[in-house]
Each structure stands twice: as structure tokens, then as C-alpha cells.
Design a protein around this motif. Structure first.
Motif, short mmCIF file in Angstrom:
data_model
loop_
_atom_site.label_atom_id
_atom_site.label_comp_id
_atom_site.label_asym_id
_atom_site.label_seq_id
_atom_site.Cartn_x
_atom_site.Cartn_y
_atom_site.Cartn_z
N LEU A 229 0.71 -0.76 -0.20
CA LEU A 229 -0.23 -0.14 0.39
C LEU A 229 0.61 1.34 -0.15
N ARG A 230 1.87 1.38 0.98
CA ARG A 230 2.81 2.60 0.81
C ARG A 230 3.25 2.46 -0.66
N ASP A 231 3.34 1.49 -1.41
CA ASP A 231 4.38 1.91 -2.61
C ASP A 231 3.04 2.30 -3.78
N ALA A 232 2.47 1.72 -3.58
CA ALA A 232 1.09 1.89 -4.43
C ALA A 232 0.27 3.36 -4.18
N LEU A 233 0.21 3.27 -3.09
CA LEU A 233 -0.49 4.79 -2.88
C LEU A 233 0.33 6.26 -2.48
N GLY A 234 1.36 5.62 -2.16
CA GLY A 234 2.06 6.39 -1.63
C GLY A 234 2.18 6.68 0.00
N GLU A 235 3.34 6.88 0.58
CA GLU A 235 3.22 7.42 1.68
C GLU A 235 2.28 8.47 2.72
N ALA A 236 2.16 9.73 2.00
CA ALA A 236 1.41 10.51 2.45
C ALA A 236 0.14 9.93 2.38
N ALA A 237 -0.41 9.55 1.35
CA ALA A 237 -1.36 8.91 1.16
C ALA A 237 -2.08 7.89 2.44
N TYR A 238 -1.38 6.88 2.02
CA TYR A 238 -1.47 5.15 3.04
C TYR A 238 -1.09 6.32 4.46
N GLU A 239 -0.78 7.30 4.56
CA GLU A 239 -0.89 7.27 6.41
C GLU A 239 -2.23 8.20 6.31
N THR A 240 -2.40 9.05 5.65
CA THR A 240 -3.97 9.03 5.98
C THR A 240 -5.21 8.57 5.51
N LEU A 241 -5.02 7.72 5.34
CA LEU A 241 -5.97 7.06 5.15
C LEU A 241 -5.74 5.94 6.24
N ALA A 242 -5.13 5.11 6.94
CA ALA A 242 -4.55 4.83 7.37
C ALA A 242 -4.92 5.62 8.89
N HIS A 243 -4.79 6.59 9.21
CA HIS A 243 -5.07 7.48 10.13
C HIS A 243 -6.58 7.19 10.27
N LYS A 244 -7.17 7.77 8.96
CA LYS A 244 -8.46 7.70 9.27
C LYS A 244 -9.97 6.13 9.90
N GLY A 245 -8.49 5.08 9.84
CA GLY A 245 -9.07 4.25 10.19
C GLY A 245 -8.62 4.02 11.38
N GLU A 246 -7.49 4.29 11.89
CA GLU A 246 -7.14 3.96 13.52
C GLU A 246 -8.55 4.69 14.37
N THR A 247 -8.30 5.85 13.88
CA THR A 247 -9.16 6.81 15.01
C THR A 247 -10.69 6.32 14.93
#
Length: 273
Positions: A229-247
Motif C-alpha cells: 500500500l505504501r508503494d502503490a498509494l504513496g506514503e502520504a496517502a497511505y498514512e492519511t487513510l490509515a490514520h482515518k481507520g485508526e481513529t
């Protein structure tokens, strides 16, 4: 305790129980004391569960193969696949001799989990049989565990619809029972299934919620999927989406997961027509 998320207390109770058993002040029938190691799996320390199981097996009281089956699972989570498969040899036959559906379904789960990568055909056979036994005997806990492992295997073997059905069952059971530890395991499995279906953005959101010490050790495929996911989406996009799920709350995440499963199922059905 694990189901309500009180992890530190669960570990404390497991430690205390082990001391009581070791001092001869308490005895647990049928080898069920092996289940005390579950708390260590949740905190990402499967080697402690392995140690506890081996200690109990040395006492010679595992009359129903429960501790041995737990050892197989703990070894698998610890990454000791070869040792797990060696411990699983003859386990199903021994479990069948007890004429206890819980014991047999539990053994089939352990064997299926241990052989899921080394011999997927053997694993599928064990898991499918175990699921039928668990459902026929009304054991929703084992039904959920078996369905969870089956989901990933069915996806890998080319039946994504079956994979989605199985993981829906596991998510529903864990959520309905309030098990906040194992709901993450089910959602981690869903993230891996979605990765195979190319649904990357929802996968990243779900992975953000699902990642935990337990899922990191028990589901190495989740870490692989996150790297992808980090490779396919890009680091910033992945972190944004993952943070959304985490919260997200558990209720919100489960609702989101159901919606993503429905969308994936609709797409798969349209392609198959």
C-alpha cells in the motif's frame, strides 16, 4: 477480559493462574490451562504462550489434546512453522478419540492454521471440516476462528466470494460478542483479502484500524500488504487513510467493513455474469 479490551489485566490473570497451577494449588481439567497463553498472543509475545504450553504438556495432564492444539497455534504465530507442523502430526486422530466436537474442531483449526502456507489443500480440508463441526455443535468462537483462516485461503485459491462470506461471518461474531481483540484479527484478514482484489484505499483504512501486536505477529501478510500500500498509494496517502481507520470507533469500522464487503461482492458478481 480480552473481549473487553482489558489487556494488562488479562496478562496479569494469566501470570497469576500459571503460578497457582505450578504451585499445585489448582488444577484445570482436560488441558484447558493451555488457553491461558491467549493473553500473551494478544500482546505480541507468542513465545511466552509457547513456553507455557510446553510447561503444561510436561505435566502430562493434556487429556483432550487442547494444550497441544494451543501449542500448534502459538508456534505458528511465533513464526516457527516447521515446529508447529511437527507438533500437529497425529493431533487430529488424537482429538477424534475424545469424541468431543470442541476438541476436534479446535485441533482442525490448529492444523489448518499451521499448514495454511506449506500445504494449502490439506489446510482447506481441515478448516472446512472444522467449520462444519463448530457450526453443528453451536460453537461460535471456533466457527469464527475457522472462518477467519478460511477466508484468506479461499481468496488465495481463487474463490473471493467464499472468502468474503467467511470473513463477514467472523467479523459479525466477534463484533456481536464485543471481542475488541479478535475483531482486529478479522479486519486484518479482510484487509489482506481486499489487497488481492485491488481495493487499496479501503484496505488502507481497514489496515490502520486492524494493526496491533497480535495482528503484526499472527498475520505477517498484513505487514506485506501495508508495504504494498505504501508503494502503490504513496506514503502520504497511505498514512492519511490509515490514520482515518485508526481513529474510527469499532462500530464505525465494522459498518465501513460491511459496506466495503458489499461493494466488493457486487463487483465480483457483476464480473461473473
Amino acid at each position: 477480559m480480552l473481549g473487553r479490551g482489558r489487556i494488562e489485566e488479562a496478562v496479569g490473570y494469566a501470570d497469576d493462574a500459571q503460578s497457582v497451577i505450578a504451585n499445585g494449588r489448582g488444577e484445570v481439567p482436560f488441558g484447558l490451562e493451555g488457553g491461558l497463553g491467549g493473553a500473551y498472543l494478544v500482546i505480541g509475545q507468542p513465545e511466552r504462550a509457547v513456553e507455557r504450553c510446553r510447561t503444561q504438556l510436561a505435566r502430562g495432564r493434556d487429556t483432550h489434546t487442547v494444550t497441544r492444539a494451543t501449542l500448534v497455534t502459538a508456534l505458528t504465530v511465533a513464526g516457527a512453522g516447521e515446529e508447529a507442523r511437527a507438533a500437529a502430526n497425529g493431533l487430529i486422530d488424537a482429538a477424534e478419540a475424545t469424541h468431543n466436537p470442541f476438541v476436534l474442531a479446535y485441533a482442525l483449526h490448529g492444523c489448518g492454521y499451521a499448514f495454511r502456507d506449506a500445504d494449502p489443500v490439506r489446510a482447506l480440508e481441515a478448516l472446512r471440516r472444522g467449520l462444519v463441526i463448530a457450526q453443528d455443535s453451536g460453537n461460535r468462537l471456533l466457527e469464527s476462528h475457522l472462518a477467519m483462516v478460511l477466508s484468506r485461503l479461499e481468496a488465495e485459491r481463487g474463490d473471493p466470494l467464499a472468502a468474503l462470506d467467511h470473513i463477514t461471518l467472523a467479523i459479525r461474531n466477534f463484533y456481536d460478542s464485543g471481542n475488541v481483540a479478535l475483531i482486529r484479527s478479522a479486519l486484518a484478514t479482510l484487509a489482506v483479502v481486499l489487497d488481492r482484489l485491488g481495493r487499496l484505499e479501503p484496505e488502507a483504512t481497514i489496515a490502520g484500524f486492524a494493526f496491533s501486536p497480535l495482528t503484526a505477529s499472527a498475520f505477517p501478510q498484513l505487514s506485506t500488504a501495508i508495504t504494498h500500500l505504501r508503494d502503490a498509494l504513496g506514503e502520504a496517502a497511505y498514512e492519511t487513510l490509515a490514520h482515518k481507520g485508526e481513529t474510527m470507533t469499532t462500530a464505525a469500522m465494522v459498518t465501513y467493513a460491511y459496506d466495503q464487503i458489499d461493494q466488493a461482492r457486487t463487483e465480483l458478481n457483476a464480473v461473473s455474469k
